[in-house]
Design a protein around this motif. Sequence first.
Motif, PDB file in Angstrom:
ATOM      1  N   PHE A 138      -8.006  -0.450   5.213  1.00 51.96           N
ATOM      2  CA  PHE A 138      -7.863  -1.017   4.085  1.00 51.96           C
ATOM      3  C   PHE A 138      -6.254  -1.751   4.192  1.00 51.96           C
ATOM      4  O   PHE A 138      -6.073  -2.719   3.715  1.00 51.96           O
ATOM      5  CB  PHE A 138      -7.941   0.008   2.971  1.00 51.96           C
ATOM      6  N   HIS A 144     -23.821  -1.324   2.989  1.00 50.15           N
ATOM      7  CA  HIS A 144     -23.972  -0.790   4.270  1.00 50.15           C
ATOM      8  C   HIS A 144     -25.200  -1.477   4.864  1.00 50.15           C
ATOM      9  O   HIS A 144     -24.923  -2.123   6.222  1.00 50.15           O
ATOM     10  CB  HIS A 144     -24.030   0.933   4.508  1.00 50.15           C
ATOM     11  N   PHE A 175     -13.383   9.864   8.642  1.00 50.53           N
ATOM     12  CA  PHE A 175     -13.844   8.629   8.096  1.00 50.53           C
ATOM     13  C   PHE A 175     -12.862   7.996   7.111  1.00 50.53           C
ATOM     14  O   PHE A 175     -12.625   6.967   6.865  1.00 50.53           O
ATOM     15  CB  PHE A 175     -15.417   8.499   7.802  1.00 50.53           C
ATOM     16  N   ILE A 176     -12.338   8.910   5.939  1.00 46.18           N
ATOM     17  CA  ILE A 176     -11.702   8.775   5.059  1.00 46.18           C
ATOM     18  C   ILE A 176     -10.255   8.156   5.592  1.00 46.18           C
ATOM     19  O   ILE A 176      -9.709   7.132   5.152  1.00 46.18           O
ATOM     20  CB  ILE A 176     -11.381  10.034   4.044  1.00 46.18           C
ATOM     21  N   ILE A 212     -15.416  -1.321   6.218  1.00 46.65           N
ATOM     22  CA  ILE A 212     -15.326  -0.405   5.107  1.00 46.65           C
ATOM     23  C   ILE A 212     -16.671   0.149   4.353  1.00 46.65           C
ATOM     24  O   ILE A 212     -16.804   1.110   4.067  1.00 46.65           O
ATOM     25  CB  ILE A 212     -14.412  -0.902   3.767  1.00 46.65           C
ATOM     26  N   ASN A 242     -14.426  -5.828   5.700  1.00 45.85           N
ATOM     27  CA  ASN A 242     -15.144  -5.592   4.444  1.00 45.85           C
ATOM     28  C   ASN A 242     -16.384  -4.803   4.960  1.00 45.85           C
ATOM     29  O   ASN A 242     -16.780  -3.784   4.341  1.00 45.85           O
ATOM     30  CB  ASN A 242     -15.463  -6.621   3.764  1.00 45.85           C
ATOM     31  N   ILE A 260     -17.809   2.736   6.741  1.00 48.81           N
ATOM     32  CA  ILE A 260     -17.219   3.924   6.581  1.00 48.81           C
ATOM     33  C   ILE A 260     -17.753   4.695   5.539  1.00 48.81           C
ATOM     34  O   ILE A 260     -17.903   6.002   5.299  1.00 48.81           O
ATOM     35  CB  ILE A 260     -15.854   3.567   6.757  1.00 48.81           C
ATOM     36  N   ALA A 261     -17.552   3.857   4.192  1.00 44.23           N
ATOM     37  CA  ALA A 261     -18.011   4.617   2.789  1.00 44.23           C
ATOM     38  C   ALA A 261     -19.456   5.287   2.998  1.00 44.23           C
ATOM     39  O   ALA A 261     -19.512   6.361   2.594  1.00 44.23           O
ATOM     40  CB  ALA A 261     -17.990   3.470   1.777  1.00 44.23           C
ATOM     41  N   ILE A 317     -19.145   2.043  13.448  1.00 47.59           N
ATOM     42  CA  ILE A 317     -17.967   1.992  13.166  1.00 47.59           C
ATOM     43  C   ILE A 317     -16.975   1.965  14.272  1.00 47.59           C
ATOM     44  O   ILE A 317     -16.090   1.446  14.237  1.00 47.59           O
ATOM     45  CB  ILE A 317     -17.760   3.244  12.313  1.00 47.59           C
ATOM     46  N   LEU A 343     -10.809   4.654   7.153  1.00 51.98           N
ATOM     47  CA  LEU A 343     -10.764   3.766   5.787  1.00 51.98           C
ATOM     48  C   LEU A 343      -9.637   3.450   5.320  1.00 51.98           C
ATOM     49  O   LEU A 343      -9.302   2.178   4.875  1.00 51.98           O
ATOM     50  CB  LEU A 343     -11.460   4.574   4.748  1.00 51.98           C
TER      51      LEU A 343
END
Length: 182
Positions: free
Chosen positions: A80, A14, A72-73, A118, A115, A121-122, A170, A76
Amino acid sequence: MIAKIDVRKIVATHFASLIDGKGNQQWGDWLLFLGIPVACALMMIVKKGEWVLNSDSLSTFVNLGSIFTALFISVLMLVFDQMQKTDDKLKALAAEENSDFVYRDNLFARLMLMNEVIANIAYSVVVSILLVFTALGCQFLGSAHILTQYFFAPARLFLIANLLLTALLIIKRPYILVSTAW
């Protein structure tokens, strides 16, 4: 076993994404994403008698962390899916002899931005989980406990400030992906 819950790579990725379009580190981003939350946390320690959060605000933090985690999941998974489609396009272009190099480079830049999204977000999911943990720690120990005053409450404020700033990041990056003509 501990390697399965190690989130250091997520955090490092991040913060590595805080670069400009040329790959240079931006000190303003570091100041924004770390300096402001640290200043908020330090103010919480200095103003500990004045900045006491009641149980309603603690439950709000728990709810906010849970909602952000779920949101966020789902984002994500969408990013993806778009990454896979972009990767498939790049593979198809690689198989062609006379492929458009500008289009290929734009797809590659888009893939790199995805990328970074992601990673952001993670990271936000990890911060949301930590926010829930710190809010529960405050609630279990009570506002007068020394761990609450010097650790959980400042950490909670740091995490909420960082989470809100990262949420703006994000939101902006997928907007760039959608609004930019490739």
